[in-house]
Design a protein around this motif. Structure first.
Motif, short mmCIF file in Angstrom:
data_model
loop_
_atom_site.label_atom_id
_atom_site.label_comp_id
_atom_site.label_asym_id
_atom_site.label_seq_id
_atom_site.Cartn_x
_atom_site.Cartn_y
_atom_site.Cartn_z
N THR A 112 0.83 -1.21 0.00
CA THR A 112 0.00 0.00 0.00
C THR A 112 0.86 1.25 0.00
O THR A 112 0.54 2.24 -0.68
N ALA A 113 1.95 1.23 0.74
CA ALA A 113 2.85 2.38 0.75
C ALA A 113 3.41 2.66 -0.65
O ALA A 113 3.45 3.81 -1.11
N ARG A 114 3.83 1.59 -1.33
CA ARG A 114 4.34 1.75 -2.70
C ARG A 114 3.23 2.21 -3.64
O ARG A 114 3.45 3.08 -4.50
N PHE A 128 -5.22 -7.61 -9.14
CA PHE A 128 -6.10 -8.75 -9.38
C PHE A 128 -6.66 -9.18 -8.02
O PHE A 128 -5.92 -9.73 -7.19
N PRO A 129 -7.93 -8.93 -7.75
CA PRO A 129 -8.48 -9.15 -6.40
C PRO A 129 -8.35 -10.57 -5.88
O PRO A 129 -8.30 -10.77 -4.66
N GLU A 130 -8.29 -11.55 -6.79
CA GLU A 130 -8.17 -12.93 -6.34
C GLU A 130 -6.72 -13.39 -6.23
O GLU A 130 -6.45 -14.52 -5.81
N GLY A 131 -5.81 -12.53 -6.63
CA GLY A 131 -4.40 -12.80 -6.41
C GLY A 131 -3.73 -13.71 -7.42
O GLY A 131 -2.51 -13.71 -7.54
N PRO A 144 -7.94 -10.20 0.82
CA PRO A 144 -8.16 -8.94 1.56
C PRO A 144 -7.36 -7.77 1.03
O PRO A 144 -7.64 -6.62 1.38
N GLY A 145 -6.37 -8.02 0.15
CA GLY A 145 -5.49 -6.95 -0.31
C GLY A 145 -6.20 -5.80 -0.99
O GLY A 145 -5.86 -4.63 -0.78
N ILE A 146 -7.20 -6.10 -1.81
CA ILE A 146 -7.88 -5.05 -2.57
C ILE A 146 -8.64 -4.11 -1.63
O ILE A 146 -8.60 -2.89 -1.79
N ALA A 147 -9.34 -4.68 -0.64
CA ALA A 147 -10.09 -3.84 0.30
C ALA A 147 -9.14 -3.01 1.16
O ALA A 147 -9.43 -1.84 1.47
N TYR A 148 -8.02 -3.60 1.56
CA TYR A 148 -7.04 -2.87 2.37
C TYR A 148 -6.47 -1.70 1.57
O TYR A 148 -6.38 -0.57 2.07
N LEU A 149 -6.10 -1.97 0.32
CA LEU A 149 -5.56 -0.92 -0.53
C LEU A 149 -6.58 0.20 -0.73
O LEU A 149 -6.25 1.38 -0.61
N TYR A 150 -7.82 -0.17 -1.02
CA TYR A 150 -8.87 0.82 -1.23
C TYR A 150 -9.05 1.71 0.02
O TYR A 150 -9.20 2.93 -0.10
N SER A 151 -9.01 1.11 1.19
CA SER A 151 -9.26 1.86 2.43
C SER A 151 -8.15 2.86 2.72
O SER A 151 -8.37 3.84 3.44
N LYS A 195 -15.65 -3.30 4.48
CA LYS A 195 -16.48 -4.47 4.22
C LYS A 195 -17.56 -4.18 3.19
O LYS A 195 -17.86 -5.02 2.33
N ILE A 196 -18.13 -2.98 3.24
CA ILE A 196 -19.14 -2.60 2.25
C ILE A 196 -18.51 -2.53 0.87
O ILE A 196 -19.08 -3.02 -0.12
N PHE A 197 -17.32 -1.95 0.80
CA PHE A 197 -16.62 -1.89 -0.48
C PHE A 197 -16.35 -3.29 -1.03
O PHE A 197 -16.60 -3.57 -2.21
N ALA A 198 -15.82 -4.18 -0.19
CA ALA A 198 -15.48 -5.53 -0.64
C ALA A 198 -16.70 -6.26 -1.17
O ALA A 198 -16.64 -6.92 -2.22
#
Length: 240
Positions: A112-114, A128-131, A144-151, A195-198
């Motif tokens: 996320t920092a990068r 790619f949300p499924e990795g 969980p990476g996509i939701a973490y990045l979005y947040s 969670k709503i975003f995901a």
């Protein structure tokens, strides 16, 4: 890759132009040699500036084809790919974002920092949300990476549905004639609960993907029926 070696000592925009040319040439060759066309839908919905692009991953096709339409993408990819000679060097030069999938939350924080650094330069982060690649129709397994990045990113997320796996199957040398359809969906604005975003991302992306897969399978069935009819006609003519 050998021809592009001089780009290592040139500005990154030169490598980007080279990769974009490679992507467009590859799409042209797929159409001419393999009978695989591409239809881009809703691309105007993708911001030209900083955003996240959450793309379904069914094939190797989308790892290069998106360069043909995106302004300056920065893919998130598994760290091991950067260790491949030549290929890995180019991913480093292009400013792609490695992630160590074994490192858990620490890896998400570094990723996320990068990503935020690249977003600050108005780049489009492709994740790619499924990795990993999943065959068309497989049960979705979103990481969980996509939701973490979005947040953490505070930018819009554009879901990108496709059906490339029908025509360029994973782990196969087969190329099946037809039309790959890529569809950009309505951007999801920043600021939603994680969670709503995901839940929203998975819902809209899977619904569109199911529709495109059904469309692609009809395309293949029609092509195969036409080919069978042609073969039957040829066989009948030969017998006569």
């Amino acid at each position: 890759m050998v021809v592009a070696l001089p780009t290592f000592v040139l500005p990154s925009r030169i490598l980007l132009a080279f990769v974009r040319s490679y992507a467009r040439t590859s799409l042209w060759l797929l159409r001419i040699v393999c009978g695989i066309k591409v239809e881009w839908r809703g691309i105007e919905k993708i911001p030209r500036g900083a955003c996240i692009i959450a793309c379904k991953h069914q094939s190797a096709w989308e790892t290069f084809a998106l360069y043909a339409v995106l302004r300056d993408p920065a893919y998130i990819l598994k760290r091991e790919l950067m260790w491949i000679p030549l290929f890995g060097w180019y991913t480093w030069k292009a400013g792609l974002i490695p992630v160590n999938r074994e490192a858990g939350l620490a890896a998400l924080s570094r990723m996320t920092a990068r990503a935020r650094q690249e977003l600050a330069h108005a780049r489009q982060i492709v994740i790619f949300p499924e990795g990993t690649r999943r065959p068309p129709g497989a049960e979705p397994v979103y990481k969980p990476g996509i939701a973490y990045l979005y947040s953490k990113a505070d930018v819009a997320c554009v879901p990108l549905a496709l059906n490339s796996g029908l025509f360029w199957p994973r782990r196969s040398l087969r190329r099946i004639p037809g039309t790959i359809v890529v569809e950009a969906l309505e951007p999801i604005a920043p600021g939603l609960d994680r969670k709503i975003f995901a839940a929203r991302l998975e819902s809209v992306l899977e619904e569109a993907t199911v529709r495109l897969i059904a469309e692609g399978r009809r395309d293949i069935a029609i092509s195969e029926a036409a080919q069978n009819a042609q073969d039957d006609g040829t066989a009948t003519g030969s017998t006569s």
